[in-house]
Design a protein around this motif. Sequence first.
Motif, mmCIF file in Angstrom:
data_model
loop_
_atom_site.group_PDB
_atom_site.id
_atom_site.type_symbol
_atom_site.label_atom_id
_atom_site.label_comp_id
_atom_site.label_asym_id
_atom_site.label_seq_id
_atom_site.Cartn_x
_atom_site.Cartn_y
_atom_site.Cartn_z
ATOM 1 N N ALA A 77 54.354 40.139 57.050
ATOM 2 C CA ALA A 77 53.518 39.227 56.267
ATOM 3 C C ALA A 77 53.591 39.533 54.777
ATOM 4 O O ALA A 77 53.405 38.643 53.946
ATOM 5 N N SER A 78 53.890 40.786 54.433
ATOM 6 C CA SER A 78 53.961 41.149 53.018
ATOM 7 C C SER A 78 54.891 42.344 52.835
ATOM 8 O O SER A 78 55.282 43.006 53.798
ATOM 9 N N ILE A 79 55.226 42.575 51.559
ATOM 10 C CA ILE A 79 56.080 43.713 51.208
ATOM 11 C C ILE A 79 55.427 44.424 50.019
ATOM 12 O O ILE A 79 55.041 43.795 49.041
ATOM 13 N N GLY A 80 55.278 45.741 50.151
ATOM 14 C CA GLY A 80 54.618 46.523 49.115
ATOM 15 C C GLY A 80 55.506 46.752 47.901
ATOM 16 O O GLY A 80 56.722 46.544 47.949
ATOM 17 N N PRO A 81 54.906 47.186 46.808
ATOM 18 C CA PRO A 81 55.683 47.462 45.597
ATOM 19 C C PRO A 81 56.728 48.543 45.851
ATOM 20 O O PRO A 81 56.445 49.554 46.488
ATOM 21 N N GLY A 82 57.956 48.296 45.404
ATOM 22 C CA GLY A 82 59.038 49.246 45.576
ATOM 23 C C GLY A 82 59.582 49.329 46.987
ATOM 24 O O GLY A 82 60.429 50.163 47.275
ATOM 25 N N SER A 83 59.136 48.452 47.872
ATOM 26 C CA SER A 83 59.561 48.505 49.277
ATOM 27 C C SER A 83 60.759 47.604 49.552
ATOM 28 O O SER A 83 61.058 46.695 48.791
ATOM 29 N N ILE A 84 61.397 47.877 50.686
ATOM 30 C CA ILE A 84 62.567 47.127 51.138
ATOM 31 C C ILE A 84 62.315 46.662 52.565
ATOM 32 O O ILE A 84 61.797 47.416 53.385
ATOM 33 N N VAL A 85 62.703 45.409 52.851
ATOM 34 C CA VAL A 85 62.609 44.848 54.197
ATOM 35 C C VAL A 85 63.966 44.254 54.547
ATOM 36 O O VAL A 85 64.564 43.548 53.728
ATOM 37 N N ASP A 86 64.455 44.548 55.736
ATOM 38 C CA ASP A 86 65.694 43.929 56.227
ATOM 39 C C ASP A 86 65.328 42.792 57.165
ATOM 40 O O ASP A 86 64.502 42.958 58.061
ATOM 41 N N ILE A 87 65.972 41.647 56.947
ATOM 42 C CA ILE A 87 65.772 40.477 57.800
ATOM 43 C C ILE A 87 67.086 40.183 58.500
ATOM 44 O O ILE A 87 68.126 40.045 57.842
ATOM 45 N N GLN A 88 67.049 40.121 59.833
ATOM 46 C CA GLN A 88 68.258 39.838 60.596
ATOM 47 C C GLN A 88 68.445 38.327 60.712
ATOM 48 O O GLN A 88 67.519 37.596 61.065
ATOM 49 N N VAL A 89 69.660 37.879 60.409
ATOM 50 C CA VAL A 89 70.016 36.461 60.467
ATOM 51 C C VAL A 89 71.209 36.314 61.393
ATOM 52 O O VAL A 89 72.134 37.138 61.363
ATOM 53 N N ALA A 90 71.188 35.281 62.226
ATOM 54 C CA ALA A 90 72.293 35.041 63.163
ATOM 55 C C ALA A 90 72.962 33.704 62.872
ATOM 56 O O ALA A 90 72.320 32.756 62.412
ATOM 57 N N PHE A 91 74.250 33.666 63.158
ATOM 58 C CA PHE A 91 75.036 32.429 63.119
ATOM 59 C C PHE A 91 75.597 32.238 64.513
ATOM 60 O O PHE A 91 76.354 33.069 65.012
ATOM 61 N N ALA A 92 75.199 31.162 65.182
ATOM 62 C CA ALA A 92 75.688 30.824 66.521
ATOM 63 C C ALA A 92 76.158 29.375 66.462
ATOM 64 O O ALA A 92 75.370 28.452 66.699
ATOM 65 N N PRO A 93 77.418 29.164 66.099
ATOM 66 C CA PRO A 93 77.895 27.790 65.933
ATOM 67 C C PRO A 93 77.809 26.995 67.234
ATOM 68 O O PRO A 93 78.153 27.487 68.301
ATOM 69 N N SER A 94 77.307 25.781 67.114
ATOM 70 C CA SER A 94 77.179 24.906 68.282
ATOM 71 C C SER A 94 78.434 24.080 68.520
ATOM 72 O O SER A 94 78.601 23.503 69.589
ATOM 73 N N ALA A 95 79.296 24.024 67.524
ATOM 74 C CA ALA A 95 80.553 23.265 67.629
ATOM 75 C C ALA A 95 81.562 23.870 66.664
ATOM 76 O O ALA A 95 81.193 24.610 65.749
ATOM 77 N N ALA A 96 82.822 23.541 66.866
ATOM 78 C CA ALA A 96 83.860 24.000 65.948
ATOM 79 C C ALA A 96 83.653 23.316 64.601
ATOM 80 O O ALA A 96 83.255 22.155 64.530
ATOM 81 N N GLY A 97 83.879 24.050 63.532
ATOM 82 C CA GLY A 97 83.753 23.501 62.186
ATOM 83 C C GLY A 97 82.915 24.402 61.305
ATOM 84 O O GLY A 97 82.332 25.388 61.755
ATOM 85 N N TYR A 98 82.874 24.040 60.037
ATOM 86 C CA TYR A 98 82.203 24.850 59.032
ATOM 87 C C TYR A 98 80.715 24.520 58.963
ATOM 88 O O TYR A 98 80.330 23.351 59.036
ATOM 89 N N SER A 99 79.873 25.535 58.806
ATOM 90 C CA SER A 99 78.422 25.362 58.652
ATOM 91 C C SER A 99 77.951 26.215 57.495
ATOM 92 O O SER A 99 78.514 27.277 57.212
ATOM 93 N N GLU A 100 76.876 25.747 56.842
ATOM 94 C CA GLU A 100 76.271 26.544 55.788
ATOM 95 C C GLU A 100 74.772 26.294 55.730
ATOM 96 O O GLU A 100 74.277 25.260 56.192
ATOM 97 N N ALA A 101 74.060 27.271 55.173
ATOM 98 C CA ALA A 101 72.604 27.192 55.044
ATOM 99 C C ALA A 101 72.175 28.202 53.990
ATOM 100 O O ALA A 101 72.982 28.989 53.493
ATOM 101 N N ASP A 102 70.893 28.173 53.666
ATOM 102 C CA ASP A 102 70.293 29.161 52.770
ATOM 103 C C ASP A 102 69.161 29.851 53.503
ATOM 104 O O ASP A 102 68.358 29.194 54.180
#
Length: 127
Positions: A77-102
């Motif tokens: 819910a929050s991140i303290g001063p000077g702290s680091i958080v890692d967020i895991q992101v997955a790419f699971a293409p549903s079809a052949a071809g190029y995909s992009e997001a932010d």
Amino acid sequence: MRNIPRLIPICILVIAFPLTAAAQLEVLPKTHDFGNVEVSTPADTLVTVMNLGPQEVSLEAAISGSADFSITSSVPASIGPGSIVDIQVAFAPSAAGYSEADLLINGVASCWLGGMGVADEPPPSPT
């Protein structure tokens, strides 16, 4: 005759720029290309969020763009001063071809994501 000091009017304009939550956060890497990923096979990466400011900052994470990308870890819910958080992101293409997001952090700080879905090729038939 009295010597009366002369008053000179002075106007001082103070402009303060508050340090916003977005300005306090740094997201690394700025971009991540998953490369070629087999259709329906997820590939994962970690995106690091750092709080460079002096105050605790609320965190909200969202994917904007292709539905082939998702956040697969819990986001605190929050991140303290000077702290680091890692967020895991997955790419699971549903079809052949190029995909992009932010990956958007608090709607502003972001990491661009891209990847190429490739079809699983059947093994060659025996001759």
